[in-house]
Write an enzyme that holds these catalytic residues in place. Structure first.
Site, PDB file in Angstrom:
ATOM      1  N   LYS A 104     -27.893  20.707 -20.827  1.00 55.61           N
ATOM      2  CA  LYS A 104     -29.000  21.315 -21.566  1.00 55.61           C
ATOM      3  C   LYS A 104     -28.947  20.948 -23.047  1.00 55.61           C
ATOM      4  O   LYS A 104     -29.851  21.289 -23.812  1.00 55.61           O
ATOM      5  CB  LYS A 104     -28.970  22.832 -21.396  1.00 55.61           C
ATOM      6  CG  LYS A 104     -29.214  23.288 -19.956  1.00 55.61           C
ATOM      7  CD  LYS A 104     -29.178  24.800 -19.835  1.00 55.61           C
ATOM      8  CE  LYS A 104     -29.423  25.241 -18.394  1.00 55.61           C
ATOM      9  NZ  LYS A 104     -29.365  26.716 -18.251  1.00 55.61           N
ATOM     10  N   PHE A 130     -29.320  18.810  -7.584  1.00 49.74           N
ATOM     11  CA  PHE A 130     -30.181  19.747  -8.293  1.00 49.74           C
ATOM     12  C   PHE A 130     -31.439  20.035  -7.475  1.00 49.74           C
ATOM     13  O   PHE A 130     -31.921  19.183  -6.728  1.00 49.74           O
ATOM     14  CB  PHE A 130     -30.607  19.171  -9.652  1.00 49.74           C
ATOM     15  CG  PHE A 130     -29.484  19.028 -10.633  1.00 49.74           C
ATOM     16  CD1 PHE A 130     -28.924  20.137 -11.232  1.00 49.74           C
ATOM     17  CD2 PHE A 130     -28.992  17.769 -10.955  1.00 49.74           C
ATOM     18  CE1 PHE A 130     -27.889  20.002 -12.136  1.00 49.74           C
ATOM     19  CE2 PHE A 130     -27.962  17.619 -11.862  1.00 49.74           C
ATOM     20  CZ  PHE A 130     -27.398  18.745 -12.461  1.00 49.74           C
ATOM     21  N   ARG A 185     -36.383  17.533 -15.753  1.00 48.94           N
ATOM     22  CA  ARG A 185     -36.330  18.248 -17.031  1.00 48.94           C
ATOM     23  C   ARG A 185     -35.121  17.847 -17.855  1.00 48.94           C
ATOM     24  O   ARG A 185     -35.159  17.869 -19.087  1.00 48.94           O
ATOM     25  CB  ARG A 185     -36.316  19.766 -16.772  1.00 48.94           C
ATOM     26  CG  ARG A 185     -37.626  20.300 -16.223  1.00 48.94           C
ATOM     27  CD  ARG A 185     -37.773  21.782 -16.474  1.00 48.94           C
ATOM     28  NE  ARG A 185     -36.740  22.573 -15.833  1.00 48.94           N
ATOM     29  CZ  ARG A 185     -36.838  23.061 -14.595  1.00 48.94           C
ATOM     30  NH1 ARG A 185     -37.931  22.812 -13.863  1.00 48.94           N
ATOM     31  NH2 ARG A 185     -35.864  23.791 -14.083  1.00 48.94           N
ATOM     32  N   ASP A 194     -23.442  21.020   5.729  1.00 47.50           N
ATOM     33  CA  ASP A 194     -22.917  20.373   4.526  1.00 47.50           C
ATOM     34  C   ASP A 194     -22.144  19.105   4.870  1.00 47.50           C
ATOM     35  O   ASP A 194     -22.307  18.062   4.225  1.00 47.50           O
ATOM     36  CB  ASP A 194     -21.980  21.330   3.779  1.00 47.50           C
ATOM     37  CG  ASP A 194     -22.723  22.384   2.987  1.00 47.50           C
ATOM     38  OD1 ASP A 194     -23.844  22.106   2.535  1.00 47.50           O
ATOM     39  OD2 ASP A 194     -22.186  23.490   2.808  1.00 47.50           O
TER      40      ASP A 194
END
Length: 385
Positions: free
Chosen positions: A77, A99, A106, A171
């Site tokens: 971020k 993600f 973003r 998974d």
């Protein structure tokens, strides 16, 4: 022993299990896997504790799926940290992430952006349900994917509630699919010089895992009403297979019976009544009745008694072992599946090795999962970041 992926560098943004499992297998085969983790907390799997078991500050689960990796700390971020990552991209071969849709864009690390920086990069992403469609924002979690895929209706007996696998099968299968996709893209890159974007999802992986049952369901002309697969009333192990396929109680435990001739089984067990099910597909059409006959008979003697009789007749069967029984068997010990991983802060943990052998050699890596950010400084110096 020189491993086949030595010289390959992977930047892993993945958390939890599926993506890190893919990274684990690549690392086992010689790749350098640099795990990019957020400050303070790192990969969320560090705090995902199973059975209240931790080694050092991290869960045993984190150690099992992240051994033999390096940890690079970065706050995605923070634009400055993202620029550091972008300077690293030309020096790596593969990146992986899981993600949710929209987040990587973003952050400025979407495929279109990073492929401009490194056109030869293999960009591999995992999602729960793909990046389009009405499910795309659902949480991609193993139990949820198992439940939505129909898988939970294949285990257990007819009247049981839905039963999930007792392991993170979605998974693991998804991570394995990602490894296959990455290796295929690397092979293509070697031939063409071009990078690639590969996508895998938990749902698509667990649906493909059920190709046998789903194909039978989709192509059953005798089932115009699309009747669901039916689990047998007892000893159920496969919704589309007849007797004797399943697990049965014995006098002192359990025995597993695989596919085989009902007539042969009746002779080996000394169970004449069972022979009636060998004609006209009765072993499948009346499988509940046939399995009931078998179950009532097998419980009268020990597992060892029945296995001795069946193996002498080359009938496919096995004991049903618990973990504590398994690890004491000579067969398990001969596989040498266990290894001890360690770290410079005296962390030590026994886990399983890579299941692949190369030229007859087993692959062992004694390096435990990294401390959060343990390699950040060295990596920055090495790559002039």
């Amino acid at each position: 022993m020189k491993l086949p992926l030595e010289g390959l560098t992977v930047l892993e943004f993945s958390q939890y299990m599926a993506g890190p499992y893919a990274g684990l297998r690549l690392a086992d085969l010689g790749a350098r896997v640099i795990k990019v983790e957020r400050p303070i907390l790192g990969d969320a799997c560090r705090s995902l504790v199973t059975k209240n078991m931790k080694v050092g500050d991290d869960s045993v689960l984190f150690h099992t799926v992240n051994r033999n990796k390096e940890s690079f700390q970065a706050n995605l971020k923070d634009p400055d940290d993202v620029e550091v990552i972008k300077r690293l991209l030309p020096k790596v071969d593969v990146i992986t992430h899981n993600f949710r849709p929209g987040i990587i864009e973003r952050l400025g690390l979407d495929f279109d952006t990073v492929s401009q920086i490194n056109p030869q990069l293999i960009y591999a992403q995992i999602s729960g349900y793909g990046d389009s469609g009405p499910w795309k924002r659902k949480p991609g979690q193993d139990l949820l994917a198992q439940s939505m895929s129909g898988l939970t209706w294949l285990s257990g007996n007819k009247d049981d509630d839905p039963i999930p696998f007792g392991a993170a099968v979605a998974d693991m299968v998804c991570g394995s699919n990602m490894v296959q996709a990455i290796l295929a893209a690397l092979l293509r890159r070697r031939k063409t010089g071009q990078g690639a974007k590969v996508d895998v999802s938990l749902m698509e992986s667990i649906l493909d895992f059920q190709f046998e049952g789903l194909t039978a369901y989709l192509n059953d002309d005798s089932n115009p009403s699309n009747e669901l697969p039916t689990r047998s009333e007892t000893a159920s192990a496969h919704a589309y297979l007849g007797a004797p396929y399943g697990i049965y109680p014995t006098q002192n435990g359990y025995i597993a019976l695989a596919m085989g001739s009902i007539e042969t089984l009746s002779k080996l067990l000394g169970l004449n009544e069972l022979a009636d099910y060998s004609s006209n597909n009765r072993y499948y059409l009346d499988r509940d009745s046939a399995k009931s006959v078998i179950a009532k008979h097998l419980v009268t003697q020990t597992t060892e008694h029945w296995i001795a009789k069946l193996e002498a007749g080359e009938y496919w069967c096995s004991d049903v072992l618990t973990y504590n029984q398994l690890v004491e068997t000579d067969g398990y010990k001969s596989l040498e599946m266990e290894m001890t991983i360690t770290r410079h802060d005296e962390i030590s943990l026994v886990t399983t090795r890579c299941p692949i052998r190369l030229n007859g050699n087993k692959i062992y890596h004694p390096k435990a999962a990294p401390i959060l950010g343990d390699h950040t400084t060295n990596i920055k110096q090495e790559f002039n970041l």
